[in-house]
Design an enzyme around this catalytic site. Structure first.
Site, PDB file in Angstrom:
ATOM      1  N   ARG A 112     -10.319 -11.463   1.894  1.00 28.12           N
ATOM      2  CA  ARG A 112     -11.161 -12.509   1.304  1.00 28.12           C
ATOM      3  C   ARG A 112     -10.436 -13.841   1.291  1.00 28.12           C
ATOM      4  O   ARG A 112     -11.057 -14.899   1.360  1.00 28.12           O
ATOM      5  CB  ARG A 112     -11.611 -12.070  -0.102  1.00 28.12           C
ATOM      6  CG  ARG A 112     -10.502 -11.894  -1.078  1.00 28.12           C
ATOM      7  CD  ARG A 112     -10.923 -11.096  -2.299  1.00 28.12           C
ATOM      8  NE  ARG A 112     -10.952  -9.664  -2.030  1.00 28.12           N
ATOM      9  CZ  ARG A 112     -11.306  -8.743  -2.922  1.00 28.12           C
ATOM     10  NH1 ARG A 112     -11.676  -9.103  -4.131  1.00 28.12           N
ATOM     11  NH2 ARG A 112     -11.307  -7.464  -2.599  1.00 28.12           N
ATOM     12  N   LYS A 117       0.844  -1.196   0.000  1.00 27.95           N
ATOM     13  CA  LYS A 117       0.000   0.000   0.000  1.00 27.95           C
ATOM     14  C   LYS A 117       0.883   1.252   0.000  1.00 27.95           C
ATOM     15  O   LYS A 117       2.031   1.192   0.464  1.00 27.95           O
ATOM     16  CB  LYS A 117      -0.852   0.021   1.283  1.00 27.95           C
ATOM     17  CG  LYS A 117      -2.010  -0.935   1.315  1.00 27.95           C
ATOM     18  CD  LYS A 117      -2.821  -0.741   2.590  1.00 27.95           C
ATOM     19  CE  LYS A 117      -3.948  -1.752   2.695  1.00 27.95           C
ATOM     20  NZ  LYS A 117      -4.983  -1.587   1.664  1.00 27.95           N
TER      21      LYS A 117
HETATM   22  N1  BES Z   1      -8.119  -3.773   4.388  1.00 23.37           N
HETATM   23  C1  BES Z   1      -8.295  -3.347   3.047  1.00 23.37           C
HETATM   24  C2  BES Z   1      -9.611  -2.600   2.820  1.00 23.37           C
HETATM   25  C3  BES Z   1      -9.759  -1.288   3.521  1.00 23.37           C
HETATM   26  C4  BES Z   1      -9.424  -0.109   2.871  1.00 23.37           C
HETATM   27  C5  BES Z   1     -10.267  -1.224   4.791  1.00 23.37           C
HETATM   28  C6  BES Z   1      -9.571   1.103   3.522  1.00 23.37           C
HETATM   29  C7  BES Z   1     -10.427  -0.015   5.427  1.00 23.37           C
HETATM   30  C8  BES Z   1     -10.074   1.148   4.799  1.00 23.37           C
HETATM   31  C9  BES Z   1      -8.282  -4.539   2.107  1.00 23.37           C
HETATM   32  O1  BES Z   1      -7.513  -5.612   2.502  1.00 23.37           O
HETATM   33  C10 BES Z   1      -7.745  -4.055   0.804  1.00 23.37           C
HETATM   34  O2  BES Z   1      -6.633  -3.661   0.778  1.00 23.37           O
HETATM   35  N2  BES Z   1      -8.564  -4.086  -0.230  1.00 23.37           N
HETATM   36  C11 BES Z   1      -8.199  -3.627  -1.501  1.00 23.37           C
HETATM   37  C12 BES Z   1      -8.675  -4.630  -2.521  1.00 23.37           C
HETATM   38  C13 BES Z   1      -8.164  -4.400  -3.901  1.00 23.37           C
HETATM   39  C14 BES Z   1      -6.683  -4.748  -3.951  1.00 23.37           C
HETATM   40  C15 BES Z   1      -8.945  -5.266  -4.860  1.00 23.37           C
HETATM   41  C16 BES Z   1      -8.880  -2.282  -1.729  1.00 23.37           C
HETATM   42  O3  BES Z   1     -10.024  -2.120  -1.317  1.00 23.37           O
HETATM   43  O4  BES Z   1      -8.237  -1.402  -2.278  1.00 23.37           O
HETATM   44 ZN    ZN Z   2      -5.478  -5.423   1.881  1.00 27.88          ZN
END
Ligand code: BES
Ligand code: ZN
Ligand code: ZN
Length: 494
Positions: free
Chosen positions: A343, A269
């Site tokens: 997931r 990230k």
């Molecule tokens: N934990 C994150 C989702 C999230 C984002 C929670 C912001 C709380 C605040 C999750 O694991 C994630 O990173 N999801 C990605 C998925 C994408 C790579 C398809 C996302 O939502 O960007």
């Molecule tokens: Zn994630």
């Protein structure tokens, strides 16, 4: 926070008085002295106070009491959350004046006394919550709520509602603390230890599956995501037995995403905002403290709580884009982005949950940024069961942990079909990715079999960027009051 129930009236109590008013209905409490009443009337004029929502003032009365008046808005558009927010305002004003106690009446014209007491109690607990680790921490001065005007004949009802409100507020706060705990402290092992302790205190059975047991059960998805960290993954299983009735043998299963820190893994990230990813264990925290709520409320239902706990970090042992994982269910996942890890761990956790033969599974997960884009700080609900949807929606309205349903149409599966595995963990088209929250739910659905199931995406509701009403900045504990209410309503319905 201490709570006291007394037959004494406002006129006979000291300290702060919580005075909520409906718009243009400014009757002052009858029990106040003539002088107090008259000054309060003058204060309405002085502050141009009409009882509009968000209006509030503080007035010292001749008797030495402090009136804290707050507007509720029009009587016709009343919602319990307006009372909660009014109390949160009163609490914050009272704290500013360093008052130590606040007196509240238990009747609000036309509304259930039980609900008044429950709402005020849970809000007083929630609104005084902080997660401050400063050396010079400001002490919470407000430590007492007094429910006035309760005759002895009524005391039982009020005390019962009070206890229930305390359970809601305290377990919401406990969930916030766990989620607010920084990731270097709150490792999977730490969270499992907290779970053991809470379980022991509440008479809940607790089993922790470590790395070896996970391997034995072929929970390769949890092992893959957890493999990038020195802090090993684990899976906590909580079993609350609320009934021995063989007709109610099948439990409700609660599954919570417990990513103790989500750096994204090798699909790292951006640095900006990464610190908030300690919240990624929010689902697991909800499961743990909802189970505690069930025990404290002696809910006559069996509930199983499942918390897969991992850290998603980049290292030489991380799982990699391109990997294919065979999950416990034997279904295979093609990993195309290691940041879509929630997931992946839930694939194993949900399949494991089905082995308890639950009558329903509810999972809670800070799953997608897409859900925040779609709904802001409202929880997304995706489910194969209209019946569960209805009860969750009503519980959401009551607790104001509202949920909004999103579809999981068959056709969405096309977006996560993989050429080389049963399913892929992200949608891989060019340009902006469509239906992110929904396709994540569609992925999860592959692992619940035919069990009635609801998925709650709490990515937007688990965290408050700014203090807001009875929430301080940081974790909100969203889900604890919602699911507790869901369970009570479900039991009441059956
Ligand atoms: N934990 C994150 C989702 C999230 C984002 C929670 C912001 C709380 C605040 C999750 O694991 C994630 O990173 N999801 C990605 C998925 C994408 C790579 C398809 C996302 O939502 O960007
Ligand atoms: Zn994630
Ligand atoms: Zn995550």
């Amino acid at each position: 926070m201490d709570f006291i129930v007394t037959p004494k009236t406002f006129g006979e109590t000291e300290g702060a008085l919580f005075l909520p008013f409906f718009e243009k209905q400014l009757q002052v409490p009858a029990s106040l002295s003539k002088e107090d009443k008259s000054l309060l009337q003058q204060a309405f004029q002085k502050f141009s106070f009409t009882g509009t929502k968000d209006q509030a003032f503080i007035q010292l009365l001749p008797s030495g009491k402090t009136a804290v008046a707050v507007g509720l808005g029009p009587k016709e558009s009343f919602h319990w959350n307006k009372l909660r927010l009014a109390l949160a305002t009163a609490v914050s004003l009272a704290q500013k004046l360093q008052l130590t106690s606040i007196a509240c009446e238990t009747v609000l014209s036309g509304h259930s006394q039980k609900e008044v007491v429950h709402s005020i109690t849970e809000t007083a607990v929630m609104a005084t919550y902080t997660y401050e680790q400063k050396q010079q921490k400001k002490p919470q001065t407000l430590t007492k709520v007094v429910f006035v005007g309760v005759p002895k004949t009524n005391e039982g009802t009020v005390k019962k509602a009070l206890e229930e409100g305390k359970v809601y507020g305290e377990l919401n706060a406990a969930a916030r603390t766990l989620v607010n705990t920084p990731a270097s402290t709150a490792t999977p092992h730490y969270v499992a230890e907290v779970a053991k302790k809470i379980a022991k205190e509440h008479g809940i059975r607790c089993t922790v599956l470590g790395k070896k047991e996970l391997a034995k059960k072929e929970m390769n998805a949890i092992l893959a995501v957890g493999g990038g960290s020195d802090n090993e993954p684990c899976l906590v299983v909580l079993e609350y037995q609320g009934t021995k009735n063989p007709a109610l043998r099948h439990p409700l299963a609660l599954v919570g995403k417990g990513v103790c820190f989500d750096s994204g893994g090798l699909s790292l990230k951006p640095a900006l905002g990464m610190e908030t990813m300690k919240m990624d264990k929010g689902g697991a925290a909800v499961v743990l403290y909802t189970m505690a709520a069930c025990a404290r409320l002696k809910v006559p239902l069996n509930v199983v709580g499942i918390m897969p706990l991992v850290e998603n970090l980049p290292s030489g042992t991380s799982y990699k884009p391109g990997d294919i994982i065979q999950t416990m269910s034997k279904k295979t996942i093609e990993v195309l982005n290691t940041d879509a890890e929630g997931r992946v761990i839930l694939a194993d956790a949900l399949h494991y949950a089905t082995q308890f033969e639950p009558f329903a599974i509810i999972d809670l997960a800070t799953l997608t940024g897409a859900c925040i884009i779609a709904l802001g700080n409202v929880t997304g609900l995706m489910t194969n069961s209209p019946e569960i949807a209805g009860v969750l929606e009503r519980a959401g309205e009551k607790t104001f942990e509202r949920v909004w349903r999103l579809p999981i149409y068959e056709e969405y599966f096309d977006l996560i079909k993989s050429d080389i595995a049963d399913v892929k963990n992200i949608v891989t088209n060019m340009g902006p990715s469509p239906a992110g929250a929904v396709t994540a739910a569609k992925f999860l659905e592959q692992f619940v079999g035919k069990t009635p199931w609801a998925h709650l995406d709490i990515a937007g509701s688990a965290w408050a960027e700014e203090p807001n009403g009875y929430y301080s900045k940081g974790a909100t504990g969203a889900g604890v009051r919602l699911i507790t209410q869901f369970i009570l309503d479900w039991v009441g319905k059956k």
